[in-house]
Design an enzyme around this catalytic site. Structure first.
Site, PDB file in Angstrom:
ATOM      1  CG  HIS A   1    -105.468  -3.309 -53.252  1.00 43.48           C
ATOM      2  ND1 HIS A   1    -104.480  -3.175 -52.322  1.00 43.48           N
ATOM      3  CD2 HIS A   1    -105.499  -4.627 -53.595  1.00 43.48           C
ATOM      4  CE1 HIS A   1    -103.939  -4.361 -52.090  1.00 43.48           C
ATOM      5  NE2 HIS A   1    -104.524  -5.263 -52.850  1.00 43.48           N
TER       6      HIS A   1
ATOM      7  CG  HIS B   1    -108.664   0.657 -48.023  1.00 43.08           C
ATOM      8  ND1 HIS B   1    -107.766   1.634 -47.658  1.00 43.08           N
ATOM      9  CD2 HIS B   1    -107.943  -0.306 -48.649  1.00 43.08           C
ATOM     10  CE1 HIS B   1    -106.551   1.279 -48.053  1.00 43.08           C
ATOM     11  NE2 HIS B   1    -106.635   0.102 -48.639  1.00 43.08           N
TER      12      HIS B   1
END
Length: 570
Positions: free
Chosen positions: A158, A209
């Site tokens: 992303h 993350h």
């Protein structure tokens, strides 16, 4: 938790047999002693790199949990869960063809190349290093995607996608600054920054993350954007010649890249996404070359541009163009998928008999099945038409999201077990130190209870992060999050820090096997993946790229939705 997939799951892996460890075993990361899944599955070089980076992932987890705890609110949960969709493969694959059909071929081509590079390189490293996402608990994972948590964490795809798109857009915006009103120029700049920051920070906020993941992912994104800006004109000059050699070379190179993609240690969907996106690169380059040869394209701003003027086409016809183009893409996908699932298995069985097949881990060989059932949820890039109503429903209710706590993938499960084992070893070492200290200072040696020794050792031991707890609320919070790591709270099953600590000191092989079985039973069982799916994705997504940049623009002209270039009106 992630959505359920259809298909028969592979059986839960049994606990590895207990073997006498060689002398060098203590050098392995604590997470690979006893639960040595990655030590067995990865080559030594990859395993060494994983061991080097894994402590960083563990170190940053409680600080991420502290940040998440300080910032979380229902409104922000919804905001970052929704904006994360702007960085998904599905969003880009729906949005990018529209750029081609509306005359922005240069931007569309650049976006596909950058995103494919980002997905390939981040997916390559994910499967090479097999690093887990930050542990949950203590983190809660907030997502609207059913597959994101099944991937490895390092680096963030992303972040790579968002940063590459933002940097490219900012450069192009500054290159044409004089074409925009100052207020519009400022607004567009802020939009680019908002896009990148929302997605990158959102990966941290949503617990998907860690800091290392997004920093490295963003670095990849920046490098990819710079490379695209440097080579895009020379690449176009090389591609758009009368010889078909350039698109053929691109196709062969991508086949090689797909083949050298590393095998992961777990059933991770990174490879599937990589195959889909790089296949689109084949399609758009072959399609662009072909469309340039038809004489229907124009060379402004780059060769093979689909001519489009909103004033000439009109808004109703422009809308119909987009709707027709989307329908054709979905028809291609819906037609080719069952066709290839019928045609390819016999071919793969023949290749297998001739020993010419190229098997891949976690994909079932054609000789082991007779037919492929209807698969749902098997594509993370473009959903099937039957899934569109559900996607539209989600858009109508943007607050819908999933908040999950606990292991969601095999990588999560192994990391949970590994971290528990690390704490076990630390508890044993602390107990040994406590016993020696009691013997040294007591004039009369008394037999202390195990619970007293545990209590004494917990007062003496240092933080698992390597620093002594400080008498501050923040440090106390961080320490409490450390104690939550590896507890494995899932769907109402919670092993509290105190309970887990009383069980961490000793464990028999039978208890270890039971613990592993308990964790894996909490996971969603992965669906069966078939060997023909790789070639199927190559063909389907190459076709989608070709249809988007060549077949659909030609179709628009013939059904009266074009700009009239065939009659010379433009």
């Amino acid at each position: 938790m992630s959505s359920h997939h259809e298909g028969t799951a592979s059986p839960t892996p049994a606990a590895p047999p207990v073997k006498k460890a060689p002398e060098k075993e203590p050098r392995l990361d604590a997470g690979n002693k006893h639960h040595d899944h990655y030590a067995r599955r990865l080559p030594p070089c990859r395993h060494a790199m994983r061991n080097y980076l894994l402590p960083i992932v563990r170190w940053e987890t409680p600080y991420l949990a502290l940040m998440q705890d300080k910032l979380r609110s229902p409104a922000l949960d919804s905001y970052f869960a929704v904006t994360a969709n702007l960085g998904t493969h599905t969003f880009y694959m729906v949005f990018l063809p529209i750029l081609y059909w509306c005359g922005y071929t240069n931007i569309g081509r650049a976006m596909v190349h950058m995103l494919a590079a980002g997905i390939f390189f981040t997916g390559f490293i994910k499967d090479m290093l097999c690093l887990p996402r930050p542990l949950s608990p203590p983190l809660a994972r907030i997502t609207m995607s059913g597959s994101a948590a099944l991937e490895y964490g390092f680096p963030s795809s992303h972040s790579s996608n968002a940063v590459s798109v933002a940097i490219y857009a900012l450069y192009k915006l500054h290159s044409a600054r004089e074409d925009h009103h100052p207020n519009v120029f400022l607004a567009l700049q802020l939009l680019c920054y908002w896009f990148a920051i929302s997605i990158v920070f959102g990966r941290l906020y949503c617990g998907m993350h860690g800091f290392l993941d997004v920093v490295v992912g963003s670095t990849f994104g920046g490098a990819i954007a710079v490379a695209q800006l440097i080579i895009e004109h020379s690449f176009d000059n090389w591609l758009f010649v009368t010889s078909p050699l350039p698109p053929l070379i691109i196709t062969l190179v991508i086949f090689v890249l797909v083949r050298i993609h590393p095998e992961p240690a777990d059933d991770c969907p990174c490879f599937d996404d990589t195959v889909s996106f790089v296949s689109v690169v084949i399609g758009i380059n072959v399609g662009a070359w072909h469309y340039a040869m038809t004489g229907l394209a124009i060379d402004d701003p780059i060769p093979s541009t689909n001519p489009f003027r909103l004033e000439t086409v009109g808004l109703p016809r422009a809308t119909l163009r987009i709707l027709l183009g989307v329908v054709v893409i979905f028809l291609w996908r819906a037609t080719m998928k069952p066709t290839l699932f019928t045609v390819l298995p016999p071919i793969f069985r023949l290749l297998e008999q001739l020993r010419l097949n190229l098997p891949r881990a976690f994909f079932l060989n054609a000789s082991k099945y007779t037919s492929i059932p209807t698969l749902r949820g098997d594509d993370n890039v473009i959903p099937s038409a039957s899934e569109l109503p559900n996607l539209l429903k989600n858009l109508a209710h943007p607050r819908k999201r999933s908040v999950s706590v606990g292991p969601q993938s095999a990588a999560d499960a192994y990391e949970t077990l590994a971290y528990r084992n690390r704490r076990r070893r630390e508890s044993i070492n602390s107990l040994d130190g406590a016993v020696q200290e009691d013997v040294a200072w007591s004039p009369v040696v008394k037999k202390a209870s195990l619970r007293d020794l545990r209590s004494s050792s917990r007062q003496r031991e240092k933080s698992p992060l390597g620093a002594s707890p400080l008498p501050t609320p923040a440090a106390s919070r961080v320490h409490s999050y450390e104690q939550m790591m590896g507890t494995g709270h899932v769907e109402g099953i919670n092993i509290t820090p105190d309970d887990s600590e009383t069980e961490l000191v000793t464990q028999s092989p039978a208890e270890a096997a039971s613990e592993k079985r308990e964790i894996f039973m909490q996971l969603m069982k992965p669906r069966v993946r078939y060997d023909v799916e790789v070639v199927t994705k190559l063909i389907i997504y190459s076709g989608i790229g070709y249809v988007a940049v060549c077949a659909n623009p030609i179709l628009f002209e013939f059904v009266g939705l074009g700009t009239g270039i065939r009659t010379g009106s433009i």
